[in-house]
Enzyme design. Structure first.
Site, PDB file in Angstrom:
ATOM      1  N   HIS A 131      17.175 -30.897 -54.124  1.00 27.48           N
ATOM      2  CA  HIS A 131      17.230 -30.360 -52.753  1.00 27.48           C
ATOM      3  C   HIS A 131      16.945 -31.472 -51.744  1.00 27.48           C
ATOM      4  O   HIS A 131      15.802 -31.901 -51.576  1.00 27.48           O
ATOM      5  CB  HIS A 131      16.232 -29.217 -52.563  1.00 27.48           C
ATOM      6  CG  HIS A 131      16.406 -28.517 -51.239  1.00 27.48           C
ATOM      7  ND1 HIS A 131      16.836 -27.211 -51.136  1.00 27.48           N
ATOM      8  CD2 HIS A 131      16.253 -28.947 -49.970  1.00 27.48           C
ATOM      9  CE1 HIS A 131      16.927 -26.876 -49.855  1.00 27.48           C
ATOM     10  NE2 HIS A 131      16.570 -27.918 -49.130  1.00 27.48           N
TER      11      HIS A 131
ATOM     12  N   HIS B 176      18.545 -33.497 -47.833  1.00 22.06           N
ATOM     13  CA  HIS B 176      19.434 -33.475 -46.663  1.00 22.06           C
ATOM     14  C   HIS B 176      19.824 -34.906 -46.321  1.00 22.06           C
ATOM     15  O   HIS B 176      19.158 -35.567 -45.525  1.00 22.06           O
ATOM     16  CB  HIS B 176      18.748 -32.793 -45.474  1.00 22.06           C
ATOM     17  CG  HIS B 176      18.479 -31.342 -45.704  1.00 22.06           C
ATOM     18  ND1 HIS B 176      19.331 -30.349 -45.274  1.00 22.06           N
ATOM     19  CD2 HIS B 176      17.476 -30.717 -46.363  1.00 22.06           C
ATOM     20  CE1 HIS B 176      18.848 -29.161 -45.643  1.00 22.06           C
ATOM     21  NE2 HIS B 176      17.725 -29.359 -46.306  1.00 22.06           N
TER      22      HIS B 176
ATOM     23  N   GLN C 207      23.294 -24.514 -41.259  1.00 25.53           N
ATOM     24  CA  GLN C 207      21.934 -24.671 -40.714  1.00 25.53           C
ATOM     25  C   GLN C 207      21.599 -23.633 -39.633  1.00 25.53           C
ATOM     26  O   GLN C 207      20.484 -23.131 -39.571  1.00 25.53           O
ATOM     27  CB  GLN C 207      21.782 -26.077 -40.121  1.00 25.53           C
ATOM     28  CG  GLN C 207      20.499 -26.331 -39.350  1.00 25.53           C
ATOM     29  CD  GLN C 207      19.294 -26.562 -40.238  1.00 25.53           C
ATOM     30  OE1 GLN C 207      19.169 -27.587 -40.879  1.00 25.53           O
ATOM     31  NE2 GLN C 207      18.404 -25.584 -40.303  1.00 25.53           N
TER      32      GLN C 207
ATOM     33  N   HIS D 180      19.083 -21.948 -48.891  1.00 24.92           N
ATOM     34  CA  HIS D 180      17.758 -21.927 -48.295  1.00 24.92           C
ATOM     35  C   HIS D 180      17.430 -20.437 -48.173  1.00 24.92           C
ATOM     36  O   HIS D 180      18.137 -19.711 -47.459  1.00 24.92           O
ATOM     37  CB  HIS D 180      17.765 -22.559 -46.912  1.00 24.92           C
ATOM     38  CG  HIS D 180      17.871 -24.057 -46.925  1.00 24.92           C
ATOM     39  ND1 HIS D 180      18.961 -24.721 -47.403  1.00 24.92           N
ATOM     40  CD2 HIS D 180      16.992 -25.008 -46.509  1.00 24.92           C
ATOM     41  CE1 HIS D 180      18.758 -26.030 -47.287  1.00 24.92           C
ATOM     42  NE2 HIS D 180      17.568 -26.231 -46.746  1.00 24.92           N
TER      43      HIS D 180
ATOM     44  N   GLU E  61      12.643 -19.045 -46.370  1.00 22.21           N
ATOM     45  CA  GLU E  61      11.756 -20.153 -46.015  1.00 22.21           C
ATOM     46  C   GLU E  61      10.932 -19.709 -44.806  1.00 22.21           C
ATOM     47  O   GLU E  61      11.154 -20.141 -43.671  1.00 22.21           O
ATOM     48  CB  GLU E  61      12.536 -21.443 -45.708  1.00 22.21           C
ATOM     49  CG  GLU E  61      11.604 -22.647 -45.540  1.00 22.21           C
ATOM     50  CD  GLU E  61      12.319 -23.933 -45.151  1.00 22.21           C
ATOM     51  OE1 GLU E  61      13.528 -23.914 -44.937  1.00 22.21           O
ATOM     52  OE2 GLU E  61      11.620 -24.975 -45.058  1.00 22.21           O
TER      53      GLU E  61
ATOM     54  N   ASP F 103      13.607 -32.700 -50.222  1.00 29.79           N
ATOM     55  CA  ASP F 103      14.051 -32.014 -49.005  1.00 29.79           C
ATOM     56  C   ASP F 103      14.335 -33.003 -47.879  1.00 29.79           C
ATOM     57  O   ASP F 103      15.452 -33.092 -47.392  1.00 29.79           O
ATOM     58  CB  ASP F 103      13.027 -30.952 -48.562  1.00 29.79           C
ATOM     59  CG  ASP F 103      13.625 -29.890 -47.645  1.00 29.79           C
ATOM     60  OD1 ASP F 103      14.818 -29.999 -47.326  1.00 29.79           O
ATOM     61  OD2 ASP F 103      12.902 -28.960 -47.261  1.00 29.79           O
TER      62      ASP F 103
HETATM   63 ZN    ZN Z   1      16.328 -27.987 -47.056  1.00 30.51          ZN
END
Ligand code: ZN
Length: 426
Positions: A57, A59, A152, A210, A213, A309
């Site tokens: 995971h 970005h 996102q 995701h 969260e 992450d």
């Molecule tokens: Zn993430």
């Protein structure tokens, strides 16, 4: 005649004094006292040899952008998302690719040779998608990069996002992403999980969302994700990332939820750095840790992996691509300090993550790809304790990075000696 032999290695499963033979980029022998000649021989001196680290995971489109256009003052998830929104219109494909490639160099140095990166598709220009597809090709000799189409700003909440997500998949993005807890309502979040799983089922793709969260114990999209996985026959192909609401859920509800997740063979990805700094932000005291129920999920037989992450981006200003750092944080946040629990945290940044990503030929057995890391440590627990140096990083039988073992020259007391911080046996 072999290409390479690593002699006298310790393996993550506890075997010691093992030789590993490599030919044509593949492991051909894993046994004590291998009787063969090789073009190159490396003495592991009893140190740990592991298959590469795997980050399930990340970005890559945001990494190393810290400070652009400004720093995250509150340090919160929501200011991070806002900040990323401010940065997006200023991005160029070249700048995204450059930062991602710089990070990939760090990853190689850290023995991190497989990364699943989310890529934000909420941008009509799909700049990050094109940039990371280009990066994926460029780093392929060294890193297995898997891309997730990540909405996102919400696949329903952000106008046009569903079409952009489909376009990203058409251009070659591998995995279907989502962010149900960020949609406007629970209903829209649920609808997004269903729609996105249906896209994955129709196209034969994996899913990694995701999911939940949040600290809200009533955020229960993971239930829908598991149920849709079963309904659509996607078992073993779907992962829930974060799942932090599970930290705060009612225990009775969780006693029903975890078996449902196990029935769906749902992959679980916790992100200990992000979770410990971003969750519990509305709490005074006591402050919740936020990480999902890792030991309980492992005990139920689910595949649990840890992701980094973020590294130096709007959400997290620290990090250097070191998955042992991630495992170290997980040990503490999850109170996983028992011997087996610590070893399972090593698995979560290696074999478990590889299973979630369905990496082909991963492992240390004959037939596997000759991708390995030699560590300055005797075993997985020592590797986590020291965030041990990657003495050699090997890809397809070739050494692609080396780091010397750090040693302190101690002169106190008049007799110079070297410190390794490793405990002598016995
Ligand atoms: Zn993430």
């Amino acid at each position: 005649m072999l290409d390479l032999i690593l002699r006298n290695a310790a393996l993550p499963d506890g075997r010691r004094g093992i030789d590993i033979g490599v030919r044509d980029g593949r492991i051909v022998a894993v046994e004590p006292t291998l009787k063969a000649e090789a073009g190159r021989s490396i003495d592991a001196r009893g140190n740990l040899v592991t298959p590469p680290f795997v980050d399930s995971h990340f970005h890559l489109d945001a990494t190393l952008s810290v400070g652009l256009p400004r720093r995250n003052r509150s340090g919160t998830l929501l200011e991070g998302i806002q900040l990323w929104g401010e940065l997006k219109p200023l991005l160029t494909q070249e700048a995204i690719a450059k930062r991602a490639l710089d990070y990939c160099d760090w990853a190689i140095g850290r023995g991190l040779l497989a990364i699943r990166s989310h890529v934000d598709i909420c941008d009509p220009r799909l700049l990050a998608v094109d940039a990371l597809l280009q990066v994926k090709k460029q780093v392929a000799p060294f890193i297995d990069l898997q891309l997730v189409a990540f909405p996102q700003d919400g696949v329903y909440r952000s106008p046009g996002a569903m079409e952009l997500l489909k376009e990203a998949l058409k251009r070659g993005v591998d995995v279907v992403g989502g962010i149900p807890h960020f949609e406007r309502t629970m209903e829209e979040g649920r609808a997004s999980v269903i729609a996105l799983c249906e896209i994955a089922a129709a196209q034969g793709l994996m899913v990694d969302m995701h999911c939940d969260e949040t600290d809200d114990p009533m955020s229960r999209h993971v239930e829908t994700l598991a149920a849709e996985t079963i309904r659509l026959g996607l078992q073993g192909r779907v992962a829930g990332s974060h799942l932090t609401s599970m930290h705060s859920m009612d225990n009775y509800y969780v006693s029903k939820l975890i078996p449902l997740m196990a029935e769906a063979d749902l992959g679980v990805i916790a992100n200990p750095f992000a979770n410990i700094v971003l969750q519990g932000r509305h709490d005074t005291y006591p402050k919740r840790r936020g990480m999902t129920r890792v030991p309980e999920l492992m005990a139920a037989g689910l595949t649990v992996a840890f992701g980094h992450d973020s590294v130096m981006d709007p959400w997290y200003g620290l990090g250097s691509g070191d998955m042992l750092d991630v495992a170290h944080m997980a040990v503490h946040v999850g109170q996983m300090t028992g011997l087996d629990a610590m070893a399972s945290c090593f698995q979560a940044v290696t074999a478990n993550a590889a299973r979630l990503m369905q990496l082909d030929g991963y492992g240390l057995a004959p037939g596997c790809r000759a991708d390995m890391v030699l560590l300055d440590a005797a075993d997985p627990v020592e590797a986590i304790r020291l965030r041990a140096a990657r003495l050699k990083v090997i890809r397809a039988g070739e050494v692609i990075a080396e780091t010397p073992a750090p040693r302190t020259a101690l002169t106190a007391g008049g007799s110079p000696r070297q410190l390794s911080y490793r405990k002598e046996p016995g």
